[in-house]
Motif scaffolding. Sequence first.
Motif, PDB file in Angstrom:
ATOM      1  N   THR A 209       0.732  -1.193  -0.042  1.00  0.00           N
ATOM      2  CA  THR A 209       0.000   0.089   0.151  1.00  0.00           C
ATOM      3  C   THR A 209       0.757   1.405   0.086  1.00  0.00           C
ATOM      4  O   THR A 209       0.448   2.464  -0.243  1.00  0.00           O
ATOM      5  N   ASP A 210       2.008   1.164   0.255  1.00  0.00           N
ATOM      6  CA  ASP A 210       2.877   2.360   0.228  1.00  0.00           C
ATOM      7  C   ASP A 210       4.364   1.731  -0.323  1.00  0.00           C
ATOM      8  O   ASP A 210       4.781   0.810  -0.217  1.00  0.00           O
TER       9      ASP A 210
ATOM     10  N   LYS B  36      -3.977  -1.530  -7.239  1.00  0.00           N
ATOM     11  CA  LYS B  36      -3.970  -0.131  -6.825  1.00  0.00           C
ATOM     12  C   LYS B  36      -2.836   0.603  -7.471  1.00  0.00           C
ATOM     13  O   LYS B  36      -1.984   0.273  -7.528  1.00  0.00           O
TER      14      LYS B  36
ATOM     15  N   ILE C 174      -0.131   3.195  -6.066  1.00  0.00           N
ATOM     16  CA  ILE C 174       0.427   3.712  -4.872  1.00  0.00           C
ATOM     17  C   ILE C 174       1.255   4.687  -4.858  1.00  0.00           C
ATOM     18  O   ILE C 174       1.925   5.179  -3.972  1.00  0.00           O
TER      19      ILE C 174
END
Length: 333
Positions: free
Chosen positions: A132-133, A208, A210
């Motif tokens: 996610t990061d 996603k 990121i």
Amino acid sequence: MTFNTTRRQMMAGAAALGVASTFRSAFAQDIPAKPEAGAIKMGIEPWLGYGQWHVAAKKGLFKEQGLDEVEIVNFTTDADLNAALASGQLECGNIATHTAMAFAAAGLPLKIVMLLDVSMTADAMLSDGSVTDIKGLKGMQVAYEEGTTSDLLLNYALAANGMSVADIQKVPMPAADAGSALIAGKVPVAVTYEPYLTLALNQNKKTKMIYEAGVAPGLISDVLVVSDKFLAEKPGQILALLKTWDAALAAYKMDTAGARAIISEAVGAKPEELATAFDGVTYYSIAENKTQLGGDYKNKVMPAVKDAATKAGILTKDVDGPGLIDPRFVAAA
């Protein structure tokens, strides 16, 4: 880094000469208003930022500017396009700012004659949802094309988070394949650009974004470069190319939906698939170039790109970035 108006590896050649980058009408005196006869071979990749050339070809705008024939030669990787430029197979090419610097550092004789575009969200890093990061990349496999804008963006993101490529597992591959590798489950993270970003996002809703190029506006920017030989022998053709880009951009603004359909087809996607992708790219007109080439692009963006490319190990020799700019054609357009 700021850029106020709002792929892409290196090869070898011989030495380039710097030029002054202030705008004066005297610069344009040796550029004929009518282009010289003869065909032009221009290198390009399936990147939205180069889209106005496709609009120009479809609408016959090259001929309207007096050019006999412009062959748009498509490449799928930076390495192939750059090799063609380095070997003299092309008169001009559409490449990233850091690539132009790398060419100059390697000794290839070329000049930047126009700023084409800046990517904000059209170059980015994708995850399968497991990351996610950026800090989550530690020890992870990351697919990207080395020496390209994807490499530059990855290294910039890692450095901004106190990391380096030594903290990840590198999976080198063309940008066109990186998104597919992510979707196929071969890698958890991929760095690529449009239209491959949107295609990957549409194929798997778990995917996603990121990290985006817009974190550092101007880091990912593209320019039209010409060989010194082309510059010396056919300056009128170069001027006509710039006028063609401007005419195409005007057509794009008048009928954005129609122009986007042309560009989408050229890069192998459907307009609806790239509906938001285009919003991640800023195109530059001749009028904006007159301000940028002697202003923020020269004084702020180029030094920042040089610094990032050097830290990433993409640029290994010093180069006078601003000295690569030949502003005479923008001044004359």
